[in-house]
Design a protein around this motif. Structure first.
Motif, PDB file in Angstrom:
ATOM      1  N   ILE A 178       8.799   1.915   9.161  1.00 41.23           N
ATOM      2  CA  ILE A 178      10.214   2.274   9.288  1.00 41.23           C
ATOM      3  C   ILE A 178      10.859   1.547  10.481  1.00 41.23           C
ATOM      4  O   ILE A 178      11.956   0.998  10.361  1.00 41.23           O
ATOM      5  N   GLU A 179      10.164   1.478  11.608  1.00 41.31           N
ATOM      6  CA  GLU A 179      10.720   0.792  12.783  1.00 41.31           C
ATOM      7  C   GLU A 179      10.958  -0.685  12.484  1.00 41.31           C
ATOM      8  O   GLU A 179      11.955  -1.271  12.888  1.00 41.31           O
ATOM      9  N   GLU A 180      10.019  -1.281  11.744  1.00 45.77           N
ATOM     10  CA  GLU A 180      10.153  -2.696  11.393  1.00 45.77           C
ATOM     11  C   GLU A 180      11.386  -2.935  10.518  1.00 45.77           C
ATOM     12  O   GLU A 180      12.110  -3.915  10.693  1.00 45.77           O
ATOM     13  N   MET A 181      11.624  -2.007   9.599  1.00 47.71           N
ATOM     14  CA  MET A 181      12.795  -2.167   8.717  1.00 47.71           C
ATOM     15  C   MET A 181      14.097  -1.993   9.492  1.00 47.71           C
ATOM     16  O   MET A 181      15.078  -2.688   9.234  1.00 47.71           O
ATOM     17  N   LYS A 182      14.106  -1.101  10.485  1.00 46.77           N
ATOM     18  CA  LYS A 182      15.298  -0.935  11.335  1.00 46.77           C
ATOM     19  C   LYS A 182      15.569  -2.225  12.097  1.00 46.77           C
ATOM     20  O   LYS A 182      16.707  -2.678  12.215  1.00 46.77           O
ATOM     21  N   ASP A 183      14.496  -2.816  12.614  1.00 43.82           N
ATOM     22  CA  ASP A 183      14.619  -4.054  13.377  1.00 43.82           C
ATOM     23  C   ASP A 183      15.143  -5.195  12.489  1.00 43.82           C
ATOM     24  O   ASP A 183      16.083  -5.903  12.860  1.00 43.82           O
ATOM     25  N   LEU A 184      14.562  -5.328  11.284  1.00 41.62           N
ATOM     26  CA  LEU A 184      15.017  -6.388  10.367  1.00 41.62           C
ATOM     27  C   LEU A 184      16.478  -6.177   9.981  1.00 41.62           C
ATOM     28  O   LEU A 184      17.247  -7.131   9.872  1.00 41.62           O
ATOM     29  N   SER A 185      16.843  -4.915   9.789  1.00 40.78           N
ATOM     30  CA  SER A 185      18.217  -4.604   9.417  1.00 40.78           C
ATOM     31  C   SER A 185      19.182  -5.002  10.531  1.00 40.78           C
ATOM     32  O   SER A 185      20.253  -5.553  10.264  1.00 40.78           O
ATOM     33  N   SER A 186      18.789  -4.760  11.785  1.00 41.20           N
ATOM     34  CA  SER A 186      19.674  -5.111  12.913  1.00 41.20           C
ATOM     35  C   SER A 186      19.858  -6.623  13.004  1.00 41.20           C
ATOM     36  O   SER A 186      20.835  -7.108  13.545  1.00 41.20           O
ATOM     37  N   LYS A 187      18.894  -7.368  12.437  1.00 39.08           N
ATOM     38  CA  LYS A 187      19.014  -8.856  12.449  1.00 39.08           C
ATOM     39  C   LYS A 187      19.573  -9.384  11.137  1.00 39.08           C
ATOM     40  O   LYS A 187      19.510 -10.580  10.866  1.00 39.08           O
ATOM     41  N   GLU A 188      20.031  -8.468  10.279  1.00 40.75           N
ATOM     42  CA  GLU A 188      20.567  -8.810   8.948  1.00 40.75           C
ATOM     43  C   GLU A 188      19.534  -9.514   8.076  1.00 40.75           C
ATOM     44  O   GLU A 188      19.849 -10.401   7.294  1.00 40.75           O
ATOM     45  N   GLU A 189      18.278  -9.093   8.220  1.00 36.61           N
ATOM     46  CA  GLU A 189      17.212  -9.699   7.411  1.00 36.61           C
ATOM     47  C   GLU A 189      16.594  -8.708   6.439  1.00 36.61           C
ATOM     48  O   GLU A 189      15.552  -8.979   5.839  1.00 36.61           O
ATOM     49  N   PHE A 190      17.218  -7.533   6.297  1.00 39.31           N
ATOM     50  CA  PHE A 190      16.636  -6.498   5.448  1.00 39.31           C
ATOM     51  C   PHE A 190      17.208  -6.578   4.032  1.00 39.31           C
ATOM     52  O   PHE A 190      18.382  -6.867   3.837  1.00 39.31           O
TER      53      PHE A 190
ATOM     54  N   ARG B  50       0.844  -1.204   0.000  1.00 41.02           N
ATOM     55  CA  ARG B  50       0.000   0.000   0.000  1.00 41.02           C
ATOM     56  C   ARG B  50       0.879   1.255   0.000  1.00 41.02           C
ATOM     57  O   ARG B  50       0.655   2.188  -0.776  1.00 41.02           O
ATOM     58  N   ILE B  51       1.914   1.257   0.836  1.00 41.92           N
ATOM     59  CA  ILE B  51       2.803   2.427   0.914  1.00 41.92           C
ATOM     60  C   ILE B  51       3.515   2.623  -0.427  1.00 41.92           C
ATOM     61  O   ILE B  51       3.545   3.723  -0.975  1.00 41.92           O
TER      62      ILE B  51
ATOM     63  N   SER C 240      -1.631  13.331   3.078  1.00 39.15           N
ATOM     64  CA  SER C 240      -2.655  12.583   3.833  1.00 39.15           C
ATOM     65  C   SER C 240      -3.067  11.293   3.141  1.00 39.15           C
ATOM     66  O   SER C 240      -4.243  10.923   3.156  1.00 39.15           O
ATOM     67  N   GLU C 241      -2.089  10.621   2.539  1.00 36.33           N
ATOM     68  CA  GLU C 241      -2.422   9.394   1.802  1.00 36.33           C
ATOM     69  C   GLU C 241      -2.282   8.142   2.686  1.00 36.33           C
ATOM     70  O   GLU C 241      -2.935   7.146   2.450  1.00 36.33           O
ATOM     71  N   VAL C 242      -1.366   8.190   3.672  1.00 34.13           N
ATOM     72  CA  VAL C 242      -1.152   7.039   4.558  1.00 34.13           C
ATOM     73  C   VAL C 242      -1.026   7.597   5.974  1.00 34.13           C
ATOM     74  O   VAL C 242      -0.466   8.675   6.169  1.00 34.13           O
ATOM     75  N   TYR C 243      -1.566   6.870   6.965  1.00 31.59           N
ATOM     76  CA  TYR C 243      -1.483   7.340   8.355  1.00 31.59           C
ATOM     77  C   TYR C 243      -0.041   7.357   8.830  1.00 31.59           C
ATOM     78  O   TYR C 243       0.740   6.428   8.543  1.00 31.59           O
ATOM     79  N   LEU C 244       0.288   8.391   9.602  1.00 28.69           N
ATOM     80  CA  LEU C 244       1.632   8.537  10.161  1.00 28.69           C
ATOM     81  C   LEU C 244       2.033   7.296  10.973  1.00 28.69           C
ATOM     82  O   LEU C 244       3.158   6.823  10.874  1.00 28.69           O
ATOM     83  N   GLU C 245       1.091   6.740  11.763  1.00 31.23           N
ATOM     84  CA  GLU C 245       1.412   5.562  12.594  1.00 31.23           C
ATOM     85  C   GLU C 245       1.857   4.385  11.726  1.00 31.23           C
ATOM     86  O   GLU C 245       2.760   3.633  12.089  1.00 31.23           O
ATOM     87  N   ASP C 246       1.207   4.205  10.573  1.00 27.47           N
ATOM     88  CA  ASP C 246       1.571   3.112   9.667  1.00 27.47           C
ATOM     89  C   ASP C 246       2.977   3.312   9.126  1.00 27.47           C
ATOM     90  O   ASP C 246       3.765   2.371   9.028  1.00 27.47           O
ATOM     91  N   LEU C 247       3.283   4.565   8.767  1.00 28.75           N
ATOM     92  CA  LEU C 247       4.602   4.850   8.188  1.00 28.75           C
ATOM     93  C   LEU C 247       5.698   4.695   9.244  1.00 28.75           C
ATOM     94  O   LEU C 247       6.778   4.155   8.962  1.00 28.75           O
ATOM     95  N   GLU C 248       5.396   5.115  10.470  1.00 26.78           N
ATOM     96  CA  GLU C 248       6.397   4.975  11.528  1.00 26.78           C
ATOM     97  C   GLU C 248       6.622   3.503  11.869  1.00 26.78           C
ATOM     98  O   GLU C 248       7.762   3.072  12.062  1.00 26.78           O
ATOM     99  N   ALA C 249       5.532   2.728  11.910  1.00 26.20           N
ATOM    100  CA  ALA C 249       5.663   1.296  12.205  1.00 26.20           C
ATOM    101  C   ALA C 249       6.457   0.597  11.087  1.00 26.20           C
ATOM    102  O   ALA C 249       7.303  -0.271  11.343  1.00 26.20           O
TER     103      ALA C 249
END
Ligand code: SAM
Length: 163
Positions: A138-150, A64-65, A127-136
């Motif tokens: 980005i946080e998920e990608m940071k987490d995956l990156s720290s586990k070398e899964e990005f 969607r993003i 106003s196309e996507v909720y800020l909470e969705d975009l922040e979640a």
């Protein structure tokens, strides 16, 4: 669309990531042909934003993003049309290359990180996507990156047009 140069002026032209923003991209390409010397070459390239993929756990949100961002610009899928446009302008030869930009981590200074933050800013402003969705996202990608899964990739379509 109207270059301020005489015919047959240049040996080489580079035009990257511009054509999406102009009213008549084919006219721009034909202007490039006009100002090239015979035998001169133009390297013309554009990203196709529909080819962008980020690894995330929430695939529906990721799609969607990405698709919303692609469709928000003037022509997010111009990359795939570039070869056809250059063919129509009547160059002697049009070669075609697809370049895939990849990132294996989601970190500051990486293209994926910079574009994700740009997408967040743009999508919230419009106003196309909720800020909470975009922040979640980005946080998920940071987490995956720290586990070398990005993983991230995007295709850039390049033509080398000879007059
Ligand atoms: C995404 S940026 C690409 C910049 C640079 N070529 C690169 O690859 O990093 C788009 C560029 O298109 C330029 N641009 C947009 N409309 C234009 C127009 N009508 N004539 C000339 N340049 C234009 C903007 O000034 C901007 O620098």
């Amino acid at each position: 669309m109207a270059l301020l140069y005489d015919d047959n002026s240049f040996d080489k032209i580079i035009c990257l990531e511009v054509l999406e923003w102009v009213e008549d991209p084919k006219k721009v390409i034909s202007e490039m042909k006009r100002v090239l010397k015979p035998g001169g070459k133009a390297l013309i390239g554009h990203t196709d934003f529909d080819t962008q993929i980020f690894t995330t756990k929430n695939l529906a949100r990721e799609r969607r993003i990405n698709q919303t961002f692609c469709d928000l610009g003037p022509d997010g899928t111009i990359g795939r049309k570039l070869k056809g446009m250059c063919n129509k302008v009547g160059f002697k030869k049009v070669d075609y290359i697809v370049y895939t930009l990849t990132n294996e981590s989601f970190e500051e200074n990486n293209y994926s990180y910079r574009i994700a933050y740009m997408m967040k800013e743009w999508l919230v402003k419009e106003s196309e996507v909720y800020l909470e969705d975009l922040e979640a996202w980005i946080e998920e990608m940071k987490d995956l990156s720290s586990k070398e899964e990005f993983y991230y990739s995007i295709n850039r379509y390049l033509t080398i047009c000879e007059k």
